[in-house]
Structures are given as structure tokens and as C-alpha cells.
Scaffold this active site. Structure first.
Site, PDB file in Angstrom:
ATOM      1  N   GLY A 174     -17.283  91.432 118.426  1.00 17.47           N
ATOM      2  CA  GLY A 174     -17.272  91.620 119.870  1.00 17.47           C
ATOM      3  C   GLY A 174     -18.628  92.075 120.373  1.00 17.47           C
ATOM      4  N   GLY A 175     -18.609  92.801 121.491  1.00 20.53           N
ATOM      5  CA  GLY A 175     -19.855  93.263 122.097  1.00 20.53           C
ATOM      6  C   GLY A 175     -20.656  94.161 121.180  1.00 20.53           C
ATOM      7  N   GLY A 408     -50.401  69.765 122.029  1.00 17.99           N
ATOM      8  CA  GLY A 408     -49.909  71.044 122.537  1.00 17.99           C
ATOM      9  C   GLY A 408     -49.707  72.035 121.411  1.00 17.99           C
ATOM     10  N   ALA A 409     -49.315  71.511 120.254  1.00 14.74           N
ATOM     11  CA  ALA A 409     -49.075  72.419 119.124  1.00 14.74           C
ATOM     12  C   ALA A 409     -50.380  73.083 118.676  1.00 14.74           C
ATOM     13  CB  ALA A 409     -48.432  71.657 117.972  1.00 14.74           C
TER      14      ALA A 409
HETATM   15  C1  HXC Z   1      -9.283 101.674 116.460  1.00 15.11           C
HETATM   16  C2  HXC Z   1      -9.384 100.560 114.506  1.00 15.11           C
HETATM   17  C3  HXC Z   1     -10.200  99.563 115.078  1.00 15.11           C
HETATM   18  C4  HXC Z   1     -10.535  99.698 116.446  1.00 15.11           C
HETATM   19  C5  HXC Z   1      -9.900  99.041 113.027  1.00 15.11           C
HETATM   20  N1  HXC Z   1      -9.228 100.176 113.230  1.00 15.11           N
HETATM   21  N2  HXC Z   1     -10.498  98.637 114.149  1.00 15.11           N
HETATM   22  N3  HXC Z   1      -8.940 101.593 115.182  1.00 15.11           N
HETATM   23  N4  HXC Z   1     -10.053 100.775 117.096  1.00 15.11           N
HETATM   24  N5  HXC Z   1     -11.309  98.835 117.060  1.00 15.11           N
HETATM   25  C6  HXC Z   1      -8.480 100.940 112.248  1.00 15.11           C
HETATM   26  C7  HXC Z   1      -7.230 100.232 111.803  1.00 15.11           C
HETATM   27  O1  HXC Z   1      -6.171 100.525 112.671  1.00 15.11           O
HETATM   28  C8  HXC Z   1      -7.021 100.845 110.434  1.00 15.11           C
HETATM   29  O2  HXC Z   1      -6.456 102.123 110.584  1.00 15.11           O
HETATM   30  C9  HXC Z   1      -8.429 101.054 109.930  1.00 15.11           C
HETATM   31  O3  HXC Z   1      -9.263 101.045 111.090  1.00 15.11           O
HETATM   32  C10 HXC Z   1      -8.891  99.961 109.016  1.00 15.11           C
HETATM   33  O4  HXC Z   1      -8.644  98.702 109.637  1.00 15.11           O
HETATM   34  P1  HXC Z   1      -7.913  97.506 108.896  1.00 15.11           P
HETATM   35  O5  HXC Z   1      -7.523  96.528 109.937  1.00 15.11           O
HETATM   36  O6  HXC Z   1      -6.873  98.036 107.996  1.00 15.11           O
HETATM   37  O7  HXC Z   1      -9.119  96.956 108.002  1.00 15.11           O
HETATM   38  P2  HXC Z   1      -9.461  95.455 107.632  1.00 15.11           P
HETATM   39  O8  HXC Z   1      -8.235  94.744 107.198  1.00 15.11           O
HETATM   40  O9  HXC Z   1     -10.591  95.541 106.711  1.00 15.11           O
HETATM   41  O10 HXC Z   1      -9.948  94.788 108.977  1.00 15.11           O
HETATM   42  C11 HXC Z   1     -11.138  95.257 109.577  1.00 15.11           C
HETATM   43  C12 HXC Z   1     -11.306  94.595 110.953  1.00 15.11           C
HETATM   44  C13 HXC Z   1      -9.975  94.764 111.753  1.00 15.11           C
HETATM   45  C14 HXC Z   1     -11.632  93.113 110.759  1.00 15.11           C
HETATM   46  C15 HXC Z   1     -12.450  95.264 111.625  1.00 15.11           C
HETATM   47  O11 HXC Z   1      -9.580  96.125 111.705  1.00 15.11           O
HETATM   48  C16 HXC Z   1     -10.124  94.360 113.153  1.00 15.11           C
HETATM   49  O12 HXC Z   1     -10.049  93.159 113.483  1.00 15.11           O
HETATM   50  N6  HXC Z   1     -10.276  95.348 114.060  1.00 15.11           N
HETATM   51  C17 HXC Z   1     -10.376  95.101 115.469  1.00 15.11           C
HETATM   52  C18 HXC Z   1     -11.677  94.461 115.763  1.00 15.11           C
HETATM   53  C19 HXC Z   1     -11.849  94.285 117.231  1.00 15.11           C
HETATM   54  O13 HXC Z   1     -11.360  93.323 117.812  1.00 15.11           O
HETATM   55  N7  HXC Z   1     -12.459  95.318 117.857  1.00 15.11           N
HETATM   56  C20 HXC Z   1     -12.712  95.324 119.230  1.00 15.11           C
HETATM   57  C21 HXC Z   1     -13.917  94.426 119.402  1.00 15.11           C
HETATM   58  S1  HXC Z   1     -14.413  94.377 121.029  1.00 15.11           S
HETATM   59  P3  HXC Z   1      -5.472 102.738 109.505  1.00 15.11           P
HETATM   60  O14 HXC Z   1      -5.097 104.043 110.075  1.00 15.11           O
HETATM   61  O15 HXC Z   1      -4.336 101.779 109.386  1.00 15.11           O
HETATM   62  O16 HXC Z   1      -6.257 102.845 108.234  1.00 15.11           O
HETATM   63  C22 HXC Z   1     -15.576  95.470 121.058  1.00 15.11           C
HETATM   64  C23 HXC Z   1     -16.119  95.592 122.381  1.00 15.11           C
HETATM   65  C24 HXC Z   1     -17.455  96.214 122.341  1.00 15.11           C
HETATM   66  O17 HXC Z   1     -15.951  96.083 120.153  1.00 15.11           O
HETATM   67  C25 HXC Z   1     -17.985  96.005 123.687  1.00 15.11           C
HETATM   68  C26 HXC Z   1     -19.315  96.499 123.849  1.00 15.11           C
HETATM   69  C27 HXC Z   1     -19.826  96.084 125.182  1.00 15.11           C
END
Ligand code: HXC
Length: 518
Positions: A174-175, A408-409
């Protein structure tokens, strides 16, 4: 403070430290190891000089009470931050802790990172970020997004002030990828690093495309295809060694010069340099052979090694002084400039200029890559970036034309008109508006078709053209080259030029900022 109660206080403090060191707990630490990943603290320990790390904000915890977060408070929250030394030079470092809520960015985690960035700015110290995170902490909503904005803002303001280095050692989705993207150098590790704007699941639901995490945003893809990553390593340890090596070429901030090594390097003729370019002007050769003979032994450190291989960028040293090298690579696409090569070189030139690193350009370029793919992709605006970057750069600039420099290069590749200080050429240089064959086809078409023997006529005209332009002397006679040199003396000539230019002062017209064609 009485002795016995003092002891209790110290024991309590130690217990707090111990608790913090456990992050999200042993189970999650084990799970991190099972994935073949080091923990946040292990990474810091391996990257920094022994015992040099001082942690800050170890007692910070988040203040959220939504979605059960009040039950999940961990000392230090999801990032370990602090300062230490690499090869005895100061660095600030943060390392996201995947064992705490997946390293997700909370408001307090962002505040910890921002505190480091503010220290980096005030003290002129490079900052290294080790990213391993599920992105914005979902439960915190807008607070987490606002935290990212604070980080992006500081990344932008620190750009060109201190070197900013990112290691991707887990997911970056994501971001969240945009903080790394603003930093100067991104390192990725095969098998554990992934970067993408939207993951495979979202892609599947929106476009139907089936793709793995690795094929979408793994280290190989970003190092060779997208160019997002500058370095790729097989293991985290290899990656840390590369980071250490990179830092050895960089000043700590934009007020400093890059670190000079005081060694007795030889500045002598190297006759092998006369033999590397093949006699036939269209034959390829590997410009890395030339670079390695010009710089101090084993000092060349390539950047973006697998991306846009038709141009080489990297740091090296001549006589102990750091230089940034840009070289067309005739063994890849004949060294033509295309979109990716222009982007790669332009960004490198701007980095060097921001951090007082002199530029040495080795030219062997037949031109810009022709074709609809390039035109539709915007080669005009991408090529213009390189032109712009070279022109605005005020660091010492030296160029050596090895063979072809067409059209140009020729101009783009650090020509005299772009404020290059010392322009040199080998006797093998061919400098013209275009190559002999193409030129004769345009300017002598009628003469050839009217002649009794068109093939013979064409060959004669091409030979005439080569005699006139396919050498460096016309250009040298007009002062666009400062010297034509014996290739064996290239290292000596560059070293003398660098010495001359070590006191260079140049500035650009006063403005808020230019408008580089992005
Ligand atoms: C809160 C989170 C989290 C999140 C993971 N966890 N991502 N908690 N917020 N964004 C927690 C899980 O609940 C889990 O908790 C632990 O972290 C480990 O995650 P798993 O899913 O078990 O690990 P894994 O299978 O390795 O997968 C990792 C992952 C997946 C690929 C990162 O967790 C995932 O897809 N997370 C969400 C990613 C996402 O979409 N994030 C938002 C992106 S948008 P427990 O307690 O069960 O151990 C963004 C916007 C930024 O970031 C904008 C900026 C402008």
C-alpha cells in the site's frame, strides 16, 4: 535513595528492558525465524558496529482502545529506534518489529520514526530504515495514515540533506511503499522482501490476474524490471554488508565531502586500456573492464546493477577520492539511451550532485533508442531528465568519450555545453550528428541514386564522412573537447582533473526550485 530500594529500582528497570526485548513474545519471534527472517533487534545488531547501538523510546506504547488494542500493548510498540555507528561513523536507525502486530504502523510508531528523522536533520546524520510491516495499523484508522504523512513529509524534506537508506526485509504494501520510494537507496533481499501498491488478492478481485507475492513485488522484479530497488541480496547478512559498503562512499550530510581514503594508489599508465575497444566500430565490449582499470583497485561499487543495464552507474575512487561514474554499456543494446537508462542515470547524477560527489562520465553512445515503444513511453521527457540533471549539477564534472558520441545523446552525456568542466576523448572517438551510414543516406541520397555504381559511391561517401567526423579532432579544434588523450593515461588525466576541480564553486540562478521534467 537507600541501597535496597535503589536495587529494586534497577531490577524493575532491567525487567522493563527484558520485557521490551521480547517484542510480541517468544512465539512470534520463533515464527519470524521460521520464515527465515531475523528479528528487528537482530538486524540492528548485525548491521551496526558491535555494542554501538543506543535505543530510544523503548518505553513508548500506543494509546488506542479500539478493536481490543487495549489488550495488546507492547513496550516500544512496533518499531525499534535508536542510533549507533557503522564503520565508526554515526547513523540513525529504525527497524520495524513484525512480532508486534505485524510491524504495523501506529501513530506512536510513526512518532518514534519522526523523532529519528528530526535528529538526522539537526545533526546531519544518515538514516537507515529496516521495513518489515503490514502497513497502516488497521485498528487505528486515520491516526496511522496521518503518521505515514508525517514520515513522507520528513523523507521529502531530508532528501538531499542526509543520505536516506531503506532495507526492505518483509512486506511493504500500500502507501507504505512511498517512504522507501522517496529515500535515496532501496535494498531488497531475495525471498523475504516484497513491495507493491496492492497485493495479489486485490489484483485477483479487480483484474482477475493470478500472481504470486514474489512475482508481483519480489526482490528480482524490483531490481531488474521496475528499478524500484537499487540492490538485491541473497541473505539479510549480505544485504547489511552492501549497506555498509555503500555508506563508505557517502558523506554524512550535504555539507560534508565524501570520505577520502588515504592510501598510496598508483597513478601510472595502463596500456591495456588501448586494447579494450574493438577495431570494428560496431563491435560490443564491456565498459566495466575500462571502469575497473581507471578506478582504484576493487573500488567500483555498482548501483542498479540489474536495471537498465545499457547504462552503468556506481561509486568508485580515484587516488582515494570518491567519484560517481556513469558509463554507457556497449555490450547491452549497443549502449543506447532509453527511458529506463535515462531515469537511472538522472537520479544517480542528482544524488551525486546533492552530496558533493564529482561525476565522471564515460561515453560510448550511438544515440537514443528509436521506436514507438520508446516514443509512446515518453522518451522525450525521460531523456530530458538526464539532460536537466547533468546541466544543473554543480559538482566537478569530467567526461571521456571512448568511442561513439552521436547526436542528442552526445549532448546529454555530459558534453561541454552542459557545463562539464573537463571534456576528454580517446583517439577512437567518433563525434557527429549521427552515424556515417544514416547520415549519408539522408544527405547524399540523390547523389548515390544518380551515380553509375551506387554501392561504390555510398562507400566512398561514408569513408569521406568518417574521415571528417568519425574522429575527435574536429570537436577538439573547436574547443568542445579539452584534450584528446592516450587511453593508457586516462586514470592519470582524471586524477589530475579531479585535483584541479577540488576547489570548484558554481551556483545556479536564484529560484525556488527548477521544474525537472518528471
Ligand atoms: C494491524 C496487522 C496488520 C495491519 C498484519 N497485522 N497487518 N495488524 N494492522 N495492517 C497483524 C496480523 O493481524 C497478525 O496478528 C500479525 O500482524 C501477523 O500477520 P499475519 O497476517 O499473520 O502474517 P502473514 O501471514 O505473514 O501476512 C503478512 C501480511 C498480512 C502480508 C503483511 O498480514 C497482510 O496482508 N496485512 C495487511 C496488509 C495491508 O493491506 N495493510 C494495509 C496497507 S494500506 P496476530 O495477532 O494474529 O499475530 C497502507 C496504507 C498506508 O498501509 C498509507 C500511507 C499513505
Amino acid at each position: 535513595m537507600k541501597n535496597d530500594s535503589g536495587e529494586k529500582l534497577i531490577n524493575d528497570l532491567n525487567a522493563m528492558h527484558e520485557k521490551a526485548l521480547m517484542g510480541g513474545g517468544q512465539k512470534r519471534i520463533d515464527s519470524q525465524h521460521k520464515r527465515g527472517k531475523l528479528t528487528a533487534r537482530e538486524r540492528i545488531e548485525k548491521l551496526l558496529d558491535k555494542d554501538s547501538f543506543s535505543e530510544i523510546d523503548q518505553f513508548v506504547t500506543h494509546e488506542s482502545n479500539d478493536f481490543g488494542l487495549e489488550e495488546q500493548k507492547f513496550l516500544g510498540d512496533s518499531v525499534v529506534t535508536g542510533f549507533g555507528r557503522i564503520n565508526n561513523r554515526k547513523v540513525l536507525i529504525y527497524s520495524q518489529n513484525f512480532t508486534v502486530l505485524g510491524g504495523s504502523l501506529s501513530l506512536v510508531a510513526s512518532k518514534k520514526i519522526c523523532k529519528l528523522m528530526d535528529l538526522a536533520e539537526k545533526n546531519g546524520i544518515p538514516i537507515i530504515g529496516i521495513n518489515d510491516s503490514g502497513g497502516a495499523r488497521i485498528q487505528e484508522g486515520i491516526d496511522s495514515l496521518a503518521g505515514y504523512a508525517e514520515i513522507f513529509k520528513r523523507n521529502t524534506l531530508l532528501s538531499g540533506v542526509v543520505p536516506q537508506i531503506t532495507i526492505i526485509a518483509g512486506p511493504a504494501a500500500g502507501g507504505a511503499v512511498y517512504s522507501p520510494a522517496i529515500t535515496d537507496f532501496i535494498f531488497m533481499v531475495q525471498g523475504i522482501s516484497q513491495m507493491y501498491i496492492t497485493g495479489p488478492d486485490v489484483i485477483k478481485s479487480v483484474t482477475g490476474e493470478d500472481i504470486s507475492h514474489e512475482d508481483l513485488g519480489g526482490a528480482d522484479i524490483h531490481s531488474a524490471k521496475s528499478g524500484v530497488s537499487h540492490f538485491i541480496a541473497k541473505t539479510e547478512e549480505d544485504c547489511f554488508n552492501d549497506v555498509k559498503r555503500l555508506l563508505s562512499y557517502l558523506p554524512s550530510n550535504n555539507y560534508e565531502n565524501p570520505p577520502k581514503i588515504n592510501s598510496n594508489f598508483e597513478l601510472k599508465k595502463d596500456e591495456i586500456l588501448r586494447k579494450i575497444i574493438p577495431e570494428e566500430s560496431n563491435k560490443p565490449y564491456n565498459v566495466l573492464e575500462i571502469i575497473s582499470r581507471i578506478v582504484d583497485t576493487n573500488s567500483f561499487f555498482e548501483i542498479h546493477q540489474y536495471f537498465a543495464k545499457n547504462i552503468i552507474t556506481g561509486f568508485g575512487r580515484i587516488n582515494g577520492n570518491v567519484i560517481g561514474i556513469i558509463a554507457n554499456q556497449p555490450s547491452e543494446m549497443a549502449g543506447m539511451l532509453d527511458i529506463d537508462a535515462s531515469d537511472k542515470a538522472a537520479r544517480f547524477v542528482r544524488f551525486c550532485d546533492a552530496f558533493n560527489i564529482p561525476l565522471v562520465t564515460l561515453v560510448d553512445v550511438p544515440g537514443f533508442m528509436p521506436g514507438t515503444h520508446q516514443e509512446y513511453g515518453g522518451i522525450i521527457r525521460h531523456g530530458a531528465k538526464l539532460l536537466y540533471a547533468y546541466t544543473e549539477a554543480t559538482v566537478p564534472k569530467i567526461s571521456v568519450i571512448l568511442r561513439k558520441a552521436y547526436g542528442g545523446a552526445y549532448i546529454v552525456m555530459s558534453s561541454k555545453g552542459l557545463r562539464t568542466d573537463i571534456n576528454l576523448a580517446w583517439p577512437t572517438a567518433e563525434i557527429a550528428v549521427m552515424g556515417p551510414e544514416g547520415a549519408i543516406n539522408i544527405i547524399s541520397r540523390k547523389e548515390i541514386s544518380d551515380s553509375e555504381n551506387p554501392d561504390k559511391k555510398k562507400t566512398e561517401l561514408i569513408d569521406d564522412y568518417k574521415e571528417k567526423f568519425a574522429n575527435p579532432y574536429v570537436t577538439a579544434s573547436k574547443g568542445y573537447l579539452d584534450d584528446v588523450i592516450d587511453p593508457s593515461e586516462t586514470r592519470i588525466k582524471i586524477a589530475k582533473s579531479l585535483d584541479l576541480l577540488s576547489t570548484k564553486i558554481q551556483s545556479n540562478p536564484r529560484k525556488k526550485h527548477g521544474n525537472i521534467p518528471l
